[in-house]
Scaffold this active site. Structure first.
Site, PDB file in Angstrom:
ATOM      1  CD  GLU A 326      -2.990  -1.191   2.238  1.00  0.00           C
ATOM      2  OE1 GLU A 326      -2.736  -0.641   3.309  1.00  0.00           O
ATOM      3  OE2 GLU A 326      -4.061  -1.759   2.004  1.00  0.00           O
ATOM      4  CG  ASP A 400      -7.565  -5.268   5.196  1.00  0.00           C
ATOM      5  OD1 ASP A 400      -6.977  -5.508   6.250  1.00  0.00           O
ATOM      6  OD2 ASP A 400      -7.754  -4.110   4.771  1.00  0.00           O
ATOM      7  CD  GLU A 422      -1.504  -7.092  11.447  1.00  0.00           C
ATOM      8  OE1 GLU A 422      -0.293  -7.262  11.180  1.00  0.00           O
ATOM      9  OE2 GLU A 422      -2.195  -6.195  10.937  1.00  0.00           O
ATOM     10  CD  GLU A 428      -9.862  -1.037   7.967  1.00  0.00           C
ATOM     11  OE1 GLU A 428      -8.978  -1.624   8.619  1.00  0.00           O
ATOM     12  OE2 GLU A 428      -9.684  -0.630   6.796  1.00  0.00           O
TER      13      GLU A 428
HETATM   14  C1  GCV Z   1      -2.437   0.581   8.403  1.00  0.00           C
HETATM   15  C2  GCV Z   1      -6.026  -1.967   5.534  1.00  0.00           C
HETATM   16  C3  GCV Z   1      -6.431  -0.688   6.223  1.00  0.00           C
HETATM   17  C4  GCV Z   1      -5.265   0.283   6.283  1.00  0.00           C
HETATM   18  C5  GCV Z   1      -4.111  -0.412   7.011  1.00  0.00           C
HETATM   19  C6  GCV Z   1      -3.739  -1.671   6.219  1.00  0.00           C
HETATM   20  C7  GCV Z   1      -2.631  -2.456   6.875  1.00  0.00           C
HETATM   21  O1  GCV Z   1      -5.774  -1.736   4.198  1.00  0.00           O
HETATM   22  O2  GCV Z   1      -7.520  -0.118   5.555  1.00  0.00           O
HETATM   23  O3  GCV Z   1      -5.691   1.438   6.966  1.00  0.00           O
HETATM   24  O4  GCV Z   1      -3.005   0.436   7.117  1.00  0.00           O
HETATM   25  O5  GCV Z   1      -4.881  -2.505   6.161  1.00  0.00           O
HETATM   26  O6  GCV Z   1      -2.954  -3.389   7.590  1.00  0.00           O
HETATM   27  O7  GCV Z   1      -1.478  -2.135   6.674  1.00  0.00           O
END
Ligand code: GCV
Length: 737
Positions: A326, A400, A422, A428
């Site tokens: 990302e 995710d 994790e 979220e």
């Molecule tokens: C910290 C998802 C979340 C992101 C997060 C990412 C990750 O994409 O939306 O906010 O970033 O996971 O776990 O790195």
């Protein structure tokens, strides 16, 4: 914490009513005042450590009183242990026991290590195999006095044992005939804060970051101590202070002083501090023109940085890294592998006993392969190449943190590498902080999932606890749901997810229901008239979210960016693998992502017995049907209904469950303190509205694709699809900055 004088419901009320009949009203008023009790205002700050005196109606409050407290040991952890026991016993017993240096009377509580206490040493308790963090709690006779003994090899084990004992008292268990032996299954049990240095919390719904960086190190917010107490009470022994989308500034001297100050507060509670490291830090704060892990200057920079960190924080835990994911920098920017990057950092912290947790959450939209397959493809070839002090940190599922995912195929796929779980504690994808969703059943489902890699019983829990492949370095991380809100987690019930994460991290065999009972008793009441309905709500809640957000294996169908509310229509934009249509693949014929051998073949990343099941539409559990299969809308379900009808009915079932939860909670009015009752009631009303919104918007969208009529008796969405698509939430919390 504010204190207020309130009249509690207890036996005194009843005697007063009786007395009212016979005494003059003025006299009764005086009696009422006399029986009035000063109680903590119930704002949720105390979490599950309220130490409230047993309430009326409580089942089996402990009859045993602790008369004398003996905590053996010097400052540091033993002081924290003594303070906690004094605080807890004072609250639970209505007065603190006498302190002592040695047991001199019956009813004593003796806590410590054989090294610090000759009285414990003389008992000759078998502490072998308990390690430093395990403990025993025994009812024993010490120098002729009936005593409860908490014994451990190290001080931190004694602290954990003390919290266990307080839990027994809080949940009304008797202290007689105790013979408890406990040790954690996993070495590293930690929280990951996705907290930025400006106190913004990514995917955080509980206010600002609790780390008040600007005022540190001069101001140590007392909240840090309470955070440490709460974590120690559930066995959490590590915390990553900053976001995995990391800012290199945290590694500058100014910030390291602040980190050291936090570490000082955590230390007496056995909690190590870790940092997320930005891979490009050598360039951003080190003045180098590369962060290539093969470059000698880069390696030297990290070694020197590690030396600097450990000089300030000798028990620093190590680094967590999100790399080449990302948009984050990483070793692949230089043509190096994840193992090259992880090993370079691991070598820097190894001389100090530190570890590196390297995340496997990687995927690229430039990669035409199914996103669910990419982490496995990337990491499995690296199995066996990571240095000994590296843990690869894997999210529970391959996408995710969705409300339901199958277990990640990396569990069982990298036997030569210790894998760390994790989980996400923050919600979220499960309704932020306003929806009641107890996540322990999700954690339990994943931990209990059988990878079959070494035959039946090769559970994910056994992969991560090292017992399957013989790893000693083991761990689990939970993305924290903690913030500056008075109640820490944004809602009272979200505290249960923090609590349950810790309890399962300590012992993955615990049941989510038992944890819910424990938590409810400590957080609200021991009264069965409270415990049973509350636990019932909690246990139904996660499945309700699955139902109203998209059941049967649907995933990633939320609003774009902020992830708030429904968005099954999301398409286009910067990346296909950030859209909903990429995942549900609904068309006129059917719905679902074909991950079978005839499709993306993600099923083949699992061991053969699991792959066989997921590949076969007739054997795939229905909760994963649309995760693995693209099936016609008419696909026959086990209920006898076609898929379309089943899906619609699941949406309705989810809303109905929330309606029922709300009703149950309303029935608890008067049994729960007014402040917390009112907030939960308001949040449940929000949840019911939003569950309805999810249901209506999703049905409107999928009906526009399936073209099928709603099952008989099902209410149509009140608005046309365009209404739901047009809704915008520009300031929804937690979005990436
Ligand atoms: C910290 C998802 C979340 C992101 C997060 C990412 C990750 O994409 O939306 O906010 O970033 O996971 O776990 O790195």
């Amino acid at each position: 914490m504010p204190r207020m004088l309130t009249l509690t419901r207890h036996a005194g009320d009843l005697s007063c009513v009786r007395a009212m009949r016979t005494l003059a009203s003025g006299l009764c008023a005086a009696l009422l005042l006399f029986t009035a009790t000063a109680v903590q205002a119930e704002d949720g700050y105390a979490l599950w450590l309220r130490y409230a005196a047993p309430d009326a109606g409580a089942a089996g409050p402990s009859a045993t009183r602790v008369t004398q407290l003996v905590v053996a040991g010097s400052p540091g952890v033993p002081s924290a242990t003594r303070e906690e026991l004094q605080r807890g016993l004072a609250g639970l017993q209505g007065g603190a026991p006498a302190n002592g240096d040695a047991v001199t009377r019956a009813g004593a509580l003796l806590v410590g290590t054989p090294a610090a206490s000759p009285q414990i040493a003389r008992l000759g308790l078998d502490l072998d195999g308990l390690g430093g963090e395990g403990y025993r709690i025994r009812s024993a006779v010490v120098d002729g006095h009936a005593t409860t003994v908490v014994a451990a090899n190290e001080d931190i084990g004694a602290l954990y044992g003390a919290f266990h004992l307080l839990r027994l008292l809080q949940t009304g268990q008797p202290l007689d005939g105790l013979d408890i032996r406990e040790a954690p299954r996993l070495a590293v049990r930690m929280l990951n804060h996705w907290d930025n240095l400006d106190r913004y919390v990514e995917r955080g719904y509980a206010g600002q970051s609790i780390w008040d960086w600007h005022r540190l190190p001069g101001w140590l917010d007392p909240r840090y101590t309470d955070y440490a107490r709460a974590n120690a009470s559930i066995g959490i022994n590590g915390t990553v202070l900053n976001n995995v989308n990391a800012n290199a500034d945290v590694l500058t001297p100014m910030y390291l002083d602040k980190v050291a100050a936090i570490a000082g507060v955590m230390r007496p509670y056995g909690i190590k501090v870790y940092l997320s490291a930005r891979f490009s830090a050598p360039m951003e704060i080190g003045g180098l023109d590369t962060a290539d892990p093969a470059d000698a200057d880069v390696q030297r920079w990290w070694r020197t940085k590690a030396d600097e960190v450990y000089a300030l924080i000798p028990d620093f835990g190590g680094f967590l890294v999100k790399a080449n994911s990302e948009g984050q920098p990483g070793p692949q920017d230089y043509g190096r592998s994840h193992a090259d990057g992880a090993n370079m950092l691991a070598d820097a912290v190894a001389p100090h006993g530190g570890i590196v947790m390297w995340r496997a959450f990687v995927y690229s939209d430039e990669e035409p392969v199914d996103r669910a397959k990419q982490a496995y493809n990337e990491f499995v070839p690296l199995d066996g190449t990571f240095h000994d002090n590296v843990l690869v940190q894997v999210k529970n599922g391959p996408i995710d943190f969705q409300p339901r995912e199958p277990f990640h195929p990396l569990f069982g796929g990298m036997p030569k590498t210790p894998l760390m779980m994790e989980f996400q504690i923050t919600k979220e994808y499960l309704g932020f902080s306003t929806h009641l969703a107890y996540k322990a059943p999700l954690y339990e489902e994943v931990l209990d999932a059988d990878t079959h890699v070494q035959g039946p019983g090769s559970t994910v829990a056994r992969v991560i606890d090292g017992s399957l492949d013989g790893h000693a370095l083991t761990g689990i991380a939970g993305v924290a749901n903690i913030g500056s809100d008075r109640n820490w987690s944004g809602s009272h019930f979200d505290q249960a997810n923090w609590y349950a994460f810790g309890r399962l991290a300590w012992n993955s065999d615990l049941s989510s229901r038992d944890i819910a009972v424990e938590w409810t008793r400590m957080t609200f009441s021991n009264d069965p008239a409270v415990v049973e309905p509350v636990v019932g709500m909690m246990m139904a809640s996660r499945e309700a979210v699955v139902d109203y957000t998209g059941a049967l294996g649907l995933h990633h169908v939320m609003g774009r960016g902020h992830h708030y509310g429904p968005g099954p229509w999301v398409e286009g934009g910067p990346r296909a693998d950030w859209t909903s249509v990429y995942f549900h693949r609904a068309d006129g014929n059917g719905i679902g992502f074909d991950r079978t051998r005839r499709g993306s073949d993600a099923v083949s990343q699992y061991a053969a017995p699991v792959a066989e099941v997921f590949d076969d539409v007739t054997r795939t559990p229905e909760e994963f049907l649309l995760w693995f299969h693209h099936v016609p809308w008419s696909h026959p379900m086990r209920s006898g209904r076609p898929l379309w009808d089943e899906l619609v009915l699941r949406y309705d079932r989810g809303v109905e469950t929330v309606r029922g939860m709300r009703e149950t909670w309303a029935g608890l009015d008067g049994r729960i303190d007014a402040g917390r009752h009112a907030q939960v009631a308001a949040f449940l009303a929000i949840q019911q509205d939003e569950a309805q919104w999810w249901r209506d918007a999703s049905i409107a969208y999928f009906q526009s694709i399936s073209g099928r009529p709603l099952p008989a008796g099902v209410a149509p969405p009140p608005h046309p699809l365009e209404h739901y698509k047009a809704l915008e939430f520009p300031h929804a919390p937690g979005d990436t900055q």
